[in-house]
Design a protein around this motif. Structure first.
Motif, PDB file in Angstrom:
ATOM      1  N   LEU A 158      19.753   1.745   3.973  1.00 42.59           N
ATOM      2  CA  LEU A 158      20.128   1.759   5.391  1.00 42.59           C
ATOM      3  C   LEU A 158      19.700   0.471   6.075  1.00 42.59           C
ATOM      4  O   LEU A 158      20.420  -0.076   6.914  1.00 42.59           O
ATOM      5  CB  LEU A 158      19.480   2.961   6.096  1.00 42.59           C
ATOM      6  CG  LEU A 158      20.050   4.336   5.768  1.00 42.59           C
ATOM      7  CD1 LEU A 158      19.262   5.416   6.491  1.00 42.59           C
ATOM      8  CD2 LEU A 158      21.525   4.404   6.143  1.00 42.59           C
ATOM      9  N   LEU A 159      18.527  -0.017   5.700  1.00 38.43           N
ATOM     10  CA  LEU A 159      18.016  -1.256   6.292  1.00 38.43           C
ATOM     11  C   LEU A 159      18.971  -2.414   6.028  1.00 38.43           C
ATOM     12  O   LEU A 159      19.339  -3.165   6.930  1.00 38.43           O
ATOM     13  CB  LEU A 159      16.635  -1.555   5.704  1.00 38.43           C
ATOM     14  CG  LEU A 159      16.002  -2.917   6.032  1.00 38.43           C
ATOM     15  CD1 LEU A 159      15.655  -3.001   7.503  1.00 38.43           C
ATOM     16  CD2 LEU A 159      14.751  -3.145   5.186  1.00 38.43           C
ATOM     17  N   PHE A 160      19.406  -2.534   4.772  1.00 34.98           N
ATOM     18  CA  PHE A 160      20.295  -3.639   4.430  1.00 34.98           C
ATOM     19  C   PHE A 160      21.646  -3.496   5.147  1.00 34.98           C
ATOM     20  O   PHE A 160      22.152  -4.439   5.754  1.00 34.98           O
ATOM     21  CB  PHE A 160      20.507  -3.700   2.915  1.00 34.98           C
ATOM     22  CG  PHE A 160      21.356  -4.871   2.491  1.00 34.98           C
ATOM     23  CD1 PHE A 160      20.798  -6.118   2.303  1.00 34.98           C
ATOM     24  CD2 PHE A 160      22.724  -4.707   2.283  1.00 34.98           C
ATOM     25  CE1 PHE A 160      21.581  -7.198   1.920  1.00 34.98           C
ATOM     26  CE2 PHE A 160      23.515  -5.788   1.906  1.00 34.98           C
ATOM     27  CZ  PHE A 160      22.942  -7.031   1.722  1.00 34.98           C
ATOM     28  N   LEU A 205      10.193   4.652  10.369  1.00 41.47           N
ATOM     29  CA  LEU A 205      10.083   6.072  10.669  1.00 41.47           C
ATOM     30  C   LEU A 205      10.595   6.945   9.532  1.00 41.47           C
ATOM     31  O   LEU A 205      10.134   8.078   9.358  1.00 41.47           O
ATOM     32  CB  LEU A 205      10.853   6.386  11.958  1.00 41.47           C
ATOM     33  CG  LEU A 205      10.278   5.744  13.226  1.00 41.47           C
ATOM     34  CD1 LEU A 205      11.165   6.018  14.427  1.00 41.47           C
ATOM     35  CD2 LEU A 205       8.862   6.256  13.479  1.00 41.47           C
ATOM     36  N   THR A 206      11.571   6.445   8.779  1.00 44.58           N
ATOM     37  CA  THR A 206      12.206   7.336   7.809  1.00 44.58           C
ATOM     38  C   THR A 206      11.750   7.136   6.375  1.00 44.58           C
ATOM     39  O   THR A 206      12.052   7.977   5.520  1.00 44.58           O
ATOM     40  CB  THR A 206      13.738   7.140   7.830  1.00 44.58           C
ATOM     41  OG1 THR A 206      14.024   5.775   7.492  1.00 44.58           O
ATOM     42  CG2 THR A 206      14.321   7.483   9.181  1.00 44.58           C
ATOM     43  N   VAL A 207      11.019   6.024   6.089  1.00 43.47           N
ATOM     44  CA  VAL A 207      10.819   5.703   4.681  1.00 43.47           C
ATOM     45  C   VAL A 207      10.017   6.768   3.936  1.00 43.47           C
ATOM     46  O   VAL A 207      10.303   7.068   2.767  1.00 43.47           O
ATOM     47  CB  VAL A 207      10.181   4.298   4.516  1.00 43.47           C
ATOM     48  CG1 VAL A 207       8.752   4.276   5.004  1.00 43.47           C
ATOM     49  CG2 VAL A 207      10.243   3.836   3.074  1.00 43.47           C
ATOM     50  N   ASN A 265       0.806  -1.229   0.000  1.00 41.13           N
ATOM     51  CA  ASN A 265       0.000   0.000   0.000  1.00 41.13           C
ATOM     52  C   ASN A 265       0.839   1.279   0.000  1.00 41.13           C
ATOM     53  O   ASN A 265       0.318   2.362   0.158  1.00 41.13           O
ATOM     54  CB  ASN A 265      -0.906   0.052   1.244  1.00 41.13           C
ATOM     55  CG  ASN A 265      -1.918  -1.062   1.257  1.00 41.13           C
ATOM     56  OD1 ASN A 265      -2.556  -1.304   0.257  1.00 41.13           O
ATOM     57  ND2 ASN A 265      -2.028  -1.740   2.386  1.00 41.13           N
ATOM     58  N   GLN A 266       2.160   1.145  -0.089  1.00 40.45           N
ATOM     59  CA  GLN A 266       3.082   2.279   0.066  1.00 40.45           C
ATOM     60  C   GLN A 266       2.819   3.044   1.365  1.00 40.45           C
ATOM     61  O   GLN A 266       2.786   4.265   1.384  1.00 40.45           O
ATOM     62  CB  GLN A 266       2.994   3.238  -1.142  1.00 40.45           C
ATOM     63  CG  GLN A 266       3.497   2.629  -2.427  1.00 40.45           C
ATOM     64  CD  GLN A 266       2.355   2.288  -3.339  1.00 40.45           C
ATOM     65  OE1 GLN A 266       1.587   3.158  -3.718  1.00 40.45           O
ATOM     66  NE2 GLN A 266       2.218   1.031  -3.686  1.00 40.45           N
ATOM     67  N   ASP A 267       2.621   2.278   2.415  1.00 41.67           N
ATOM     68  CA  ASP A 267       2.318   2.881   3.704  1.00 41.67           C
ATOM     69  C   ASP A 267       3.266   2.278   4.755  1.00 41.67           C
ATOM     70  O   ASP A 267       3.296   1.060   4.926  1.00 41.67           O
ATOM     71  CB  ASP A 267       0.857   2.554   4.069  1.00 41.67           C
ATOM     72  CG  ASP A 267       0.422   3.242   5.348  1.00 41.67           C
ATOM     73  OD1 ASP A 267       1.292   3.808   6.046  1.00 41.67           O
ATOM     74  OD2 ASP A 267      -0.789   3.195   5.641  1.00 41.67           O
ATOM     75  N   PRO A 268       4.041   3.116   5.452  1.00 38.70           N
ATOM     76  CA  PRO A 268       4.973   2.574   6.464  1.00 38.70           C
ATOM     77  C   PRO A 268       4.253   1.771   7.545  1.00 38.70           C
ATOM     78  O   PRO A 268       4.861   0.924   8.197  1.00 38.70           O
ATOM     79  CB  PRO A 268       5.611   3.821   7.073  1.00 38.70           C
ATOM     80  CG  PRO A 268       5.358   4.919   6.121  1.00 38.70           C
ATOM     81  CD  PRO A 268       4.130   4.570   5.331  1.00 38.70           C
ATOM     82  N   PHE A 269       2.952   2.037   7.733  1.00 38.77           N
ATOM     83  CA  PHE A 269       2.203   1.305   8.746  1.00 38.77           C
ATOM     84  C   PHE A 269       2.242  -0.204   8.465  1.00 38.77           C
ATOM     85  O   PHE A 269       2.268  -1.005   9.383  1.00 38.77           O
ATOM     86  CB  PHE A 269       0.748   1.806   8.779  1.00 38.77           C
ATOM     87  CG  PHE A 269      -0.085   1.143   9.838  1.00 38.77           C
ATOM     88  CD1 PHE A 269       0.033   1.543  11.160  1.00 38.77           C
ATOM     89  CD2 PHE A 269      -0.977   0.134   9.517  1.00 38.77           C
ATOM     90  CE1 PHE A 269      -0.727   0.931  12.153  1.00 38.77           C
ATOM     91  CE2 PHE A 269      -1.733  -0.481  10.499  1.00 38.77           C
ATOM     92  CZ  PHE A 269      -1.604  -0.076  11.821  1.00 38.77           C
ATOM     93  N   ASP A 270       2.259  -0.571   7.194  1.00 40.26           N
ATOM     94  CA  ASP A 270       2.317  -1.993   6.852  1.00 40.26           C
ATOM     95  C   ASP A 270       3.653  -2.602   7.277  1.00 40.26           C
ATOM     96  O   ASP A 270       3.710  -3.771   7.643  1.00 40.26           O
ATOM     97  CB  ASP A 270       2.092  -2.194   5.348  1.00 40.26           C
ATOM     98  CG  ASP A 270       0.634  -2.052   4.972  1.00 40.26           C
ATOM     99  OD1 ASP A 270      -0.217  -2.539   5.734  1.00 40.26           O
ATOM    100  OD2 ASP A 270       0.338  -1.433   3.937  1.00 40.26           O
ATOM    101  N   VAL A 271       4.729  -1.804   7.201  1.00 32.34           N
ATOM    102  CA  VAL A 271       6.027  -2.313   7.651  1.00 32.34           C
ATOM    103  C   VAL A 271       5.992  -2.498   9.169  1.00 32.34           C
ATOM    104  O   VAL A 271       6.552  -3.455   9.708  1.00 32.34           O
ATOM    105  CB  VAL A 271       7.169  -1.365   7.239  1.00 32.34           C
ATOM    106  CG1 VAL A 271       8.516  -1.999   7.567  1.00 32.34           C
ATOM    107  CG2 VAL A 271       7.095  -1.046   5.759  1.00 32.34           C
ATOM    108  N   PHE A 272       5.291  -1.587   9.851  1.00 33.49           N
ATOM    109  CA  PHE A 272       5.124  -1.725  11.297  1.00 33.49           C
ATOM    110  C   PHE A 272       4.365  -3.012  11.631  1.00 33.49           C
ATOM    111  O   PHE A 272       4.764  -3.783  12.513  1.00 33.49           O
ATOM    112  CB  PHE A 272       4.397  -0.489  11.842  1.00 33.49           C
ATOM    113  CG  PHE A 272       3.994  -0.608  13.283  1.00 33.49           C
ATOM    114  CD1 PHE A 272       4.956  -0.572  14.282  1.00 33.49           C
ATOM    115  CD2 PHE A 272       2.666  -0.767  13.628  1.00 33.49           C
ATOM    116  CE1 PHE A 272       4.591  -0.694  15.617  1.00 33.49           C
ATOM    117  CE2 PHE A 272       2.291  -0.891  14.958  1.00 33.49           C
ATOM    118  CZ  PHE A 272       3.254  -0.855  15.943  1.00 33.49           C
ATOM    119  N   LEU A 273       3.271  -3.256  10.908  1.00 34.69           N
ATOM    120  CA  LEU A 273       2.524  -4.502  11.105  1.00 34.69           C
ATOM    121  C   LEU A 273       3.407  -5.707  10.821  1.00 34.69           C
ATOM    122  O   LEU A 273       3.392  -6.701  11.547  1.00 34.69           O
ATOM    123  CB  LEU A 273       1.316  -4.550  10.166  1.00 34.69           C
ATOM    124  CG  LEU A 273       0.060  -3.814  10.587  1.00 34.69           C
ATOM    125  CD1 LEU A 273      -1.020  -4.002   9.527  1.00 34.69           C
ATOM    126  CD2 LEU A 273      -0.440  -4.336  11.927  1.00 34.69           C
TER     127      LEU A 273
END
Lengths: 515, 172
Positions: free
Chosen positions: B123-125, B110-112, A407-415
């Motif tokens: 940075l992640l890698f 936080l940064t993406v 979804n191009q949403d950082p929230f998904d990376v958090f999940l």
């Protein structure tokens, strides 16, 4: 043989240059990811799902077919050359294949695994073509009560048959069902368990759950327990087989196929039991049973064929009923849903072209696997030497990329991170992964069917039992739940295949410690 | 569930694995919240089941299973931790590395949006390889940048999915 006519149509559609290219990319990507240690077929499909986001459904499914069979093939390479089965279905291959590799017969072990997989995969796919349409025809007539019962059966079987602890299996299942609850209620549109966020009200993407539990969970678990010694990889040349290898292999291939396919098609059958049965059968039938455990080619040929035949069998319930019975099937089914295609008995009539193209591309993918991978085996073997920090950093990178891309949403990376931690905890506490994934997929479907059934009977619980099929399935479920308790009374130590596999594995570990 | 403290080799393991109580507590809490959340839903018309029953059953089941797990753990039932190709269960667990990796992913989250995938992904890698014990920093940096930029272009032009360009908007 109308099915074969339709299959030919599917072959025609799948054999365009563009689709052949997708099949080839899928096979290569799948093998690449499958060879990497620590990644099984389910994780391979989950990690590579985002690659197919931009494609139309047909092309995407052709790629999945390649990824799936490729991932299975890659797993056998790891087992033979590293003696490290990535999943329980590869244990038998690892036992016998690694012994062959140690005797300098790695090339023959890889060849019999690859050709056996091809034979089993092809026969298995043809059986899918044969069995799916009649089953789907019956399934369309199945009412909501029976459909609910069948899904319940799938859940109970996967949860209570697999794994050593039923308590932990059911805990995993209920965690999955809870995850499946999150989002808008299907009838009334009220958000459930959304904690007031719009992202959660939108339902949790199954890609994020699967990649989190499989890939991130695995990477974190490995990070906590990284084996620091360098790995030893058996060198390998181009796979080939001598005359005696052929004559010793072809019967085990066919017998393995016969074991694998039916088990693949039933819930909780999986590949573990048929690979074990195939191994035991080959040992019993062998002219020289003493050779087993020291590199008998039959012990690689049979189980590998059983493994791939069960992989094909999985497509029968998935395409005919919309019920996934393995982790890989549930990820693929989730991908279907992502294209706006409703899984279920209507799939075959509604999306006939797609299904036949998919089945045809399974055959194509299987053939490409053989053509591409036999010559490439030495190259794949090199992948096993990738340093572990870069390997697992790569898995983290692609897992986050996949979650972010949905979804191009950082929230998904958090999940994803949350599910990764859950996956880590599950590995630490011995919770099996499959019941959770099936719970996420089947939970909402079951709720829909339950509500449908009870709406028809106006809320009367008898509505769940007014079809003979449903009643029969409930009796079966009761038997599955009660049988182990009774068996334990009669025989204190049931000699289950799972126990046998565990014992073989333990012996192998002892041996490894001794070295 | 991350409160696990010790994990010794099987030979010298204690009788009980009390870290399981943490998992049991999570199950009970999540189950109880699921039941509570269901009580806030309103039941519609013409739907005798309504949106509540499923959460009730699942939540109650989770609570029950959590309690059962707690009892089993106290009575000495031990889990069978998962084995794997690169997993060495005889050594004590290295939770510090896990915590650092979680931190690295946290930085990505936080940064993406701000920095964009090409930078955050690199940075992640790089951070992950370093955390996992790689000391070939120059190579990892090059690989990380190539991976991140290449994946950005692959998704943008290959699949038509615009990942966040972040501060590199217009540069990429």
């Amino acid at each position: 043989m109308d099915s074969f006519g339709l299959l030919l149509g599917g072959l025609e559609a799948a054999a365009t240059p563009e689709n052949l290219m997708y099949a080839a990319i899928g096979v290569l990507l799948g093998t690449f990811v499958g060879v990497l240690p620590g990644i099984g077929p389910a994780m391979a499909v989950a990690l590579l799902l985002p690659v197919t986001f931009g494609l139309e459904p047909t092309s995407a499914f052709i790629m999945f077919a390649g990824i799936y069979y490729g991932g299975m093939y890659g797993g056998s390479t790891t087992s033979i050359l590293l003696n490290t089965p990535g999943e329980s279905a590869s244990v038998m291959t690892a036992i016998e294949g690694n012994q062959m590799a140690k005797k300098g017969r790695a090339a023959q072990a890889l060849a019999t695994a690859a050709i056996g997989s091809f034979v089993a995969g092809t026969i298995g796919t043809l059986l899918v073509v044969f069995f799916t349409p009649p089953l789907a025809e019956v399934a369309v007539k199945i009412g909501a009560p029976s459909y609910f019962a069948i899904m319940l059966l799938a859940l109970v079987m996967t949860t209570s048959v697999l794994g050593s602890s039923r308590l932990r299996g059911f805990l995993s299942l209920f965690l999955g069902l809870t995850i499946g609850l999150v989002g808008l209620d299907l009838n009334t549109g009220q958000p459930r368990l959304s904690l007031g966020t719009t992202q959660l009200a939108d339902r949790i993407d199954i890609v994020v759950v699967a990649v989190g539990i499989f890939a991130l969970g695995e990477a974190l678990w490995v990070a906590a327990h990284l084996r620091r010694q360098p790995v030893r990889v058996t060198p390998v040349g181009r796979p080939w087989m001598g005359r005696s290898d052929w004559s010793r292999s072809w019967k085990p291939w066919l017998r393995g196929t016969a074991f694998g396919f039916p088990f693949g098609a039933i819930p909780a059958g999986g590949a573990e039991i048929p690979t074990f049965l195939s191994y035991v059968t080959e040992r019993r039938l062998a002219r020289d049973p003493e050779e087993f455990g020291h590199g008998a080619i039959e012990g690689v040929a049979g189980p590998e064929a059983a493994n791939n035949a069960s992989a094909a069998g999985m497509f029968v319930p998935m395409l005919a009923l919309g019920v996934p019975v393995t982790a890989t099937a549930s990820v693929m089914l989730a991908a279907l849903t992502g294209y706006g295609i409703t899984p279920g008995p209507q799939l075959l009539s509604d999306e006939s072209d797609l299904v036949w193209t998919l089945l045809a591309s399974l055959l194509i993918g299987n053939t490409l696997l053989l053509v591409l991978n036999l010559p490439l085996a030495p190259l794949w073997a090199k992948l096993l030497r990738i340093p572990r920090p870069q390997l697992y950093a790569g898995i983290l990178f692609f897992a986050c990329l996949g979650a972010y891309a949905t979804n191009q949403d950082p929230f998904d990376v958090f999940l994803l991170l949350l599910f990764g931690l859950l996956g880590l905890a599950m590995r630490r506490f011995g919770l099996p992964v499959l019941p959770l994934i099936l719970g996420v997929i089947l939970g909402p479907l079951m709720e829909t069917k339950l509500r449908e059934a009870l709406t028809i009977s106006d809320g009367d619980l008898s509505g769940l039992f007014d079809e003979p099929l449903a009643v029969a399935v409930y009796v079966l479920i009761a038997l599955i739940l009660v049988a182990p308790l009774v068996l334990r009374r009669i025989r204190p130590h049931p000699d289950t295949p799972a126990a046998e596999v565990a014992r073989a594995r333990a012996e192998q570990d002892d041996e490894r410690v001794e070295r | 569930m991350t409160t696990t403290t010790h994990r010794e080799a099987p030979e010298q393991a204690p009788d009980r694995d009390l870290a399981q109580l943490g998992l049991a507590a999570v199950a009970v809490l999540v189950g109880a919240y699921t039941v509570y959340d269901a009580t806030t839903l309103t039941v519609g018309f013409a739907d005798p089941v309504g949106p509540r029953i499923f959460p009730y059953v699942i939540g109650a089941g989770l609570v029950l299973l959590g309690v059962l797990l707690a009892v089993a753990a106290l009575r000495g039932d031990r889990p069978q931790a998962e084995e794997g190709e690169d997993v060495d269960l005889t050594a004590p667990a290295d939770w510090l590395t896990v915590a650092r990796l979680v931190g690295v992913i946290g930085v990505t989250i936080l940064t993406v949006d701000l920095l964009g995938w090409a930078i955050s992904g690199a940075l992640l890698f790089i951070g992950s390889t370093w955390t996992l014990g790689s000391r070939t920093l120059v190579r990892d940096v090059i690989v990380g940048i190539v991976l991140a930029v290449a994946s950005w272009y692959a998704f943008y032009s290959g699949l038509g999915i615009p990942l966040s360009p972040g501060v590199l908007d217009g540069v990429l």
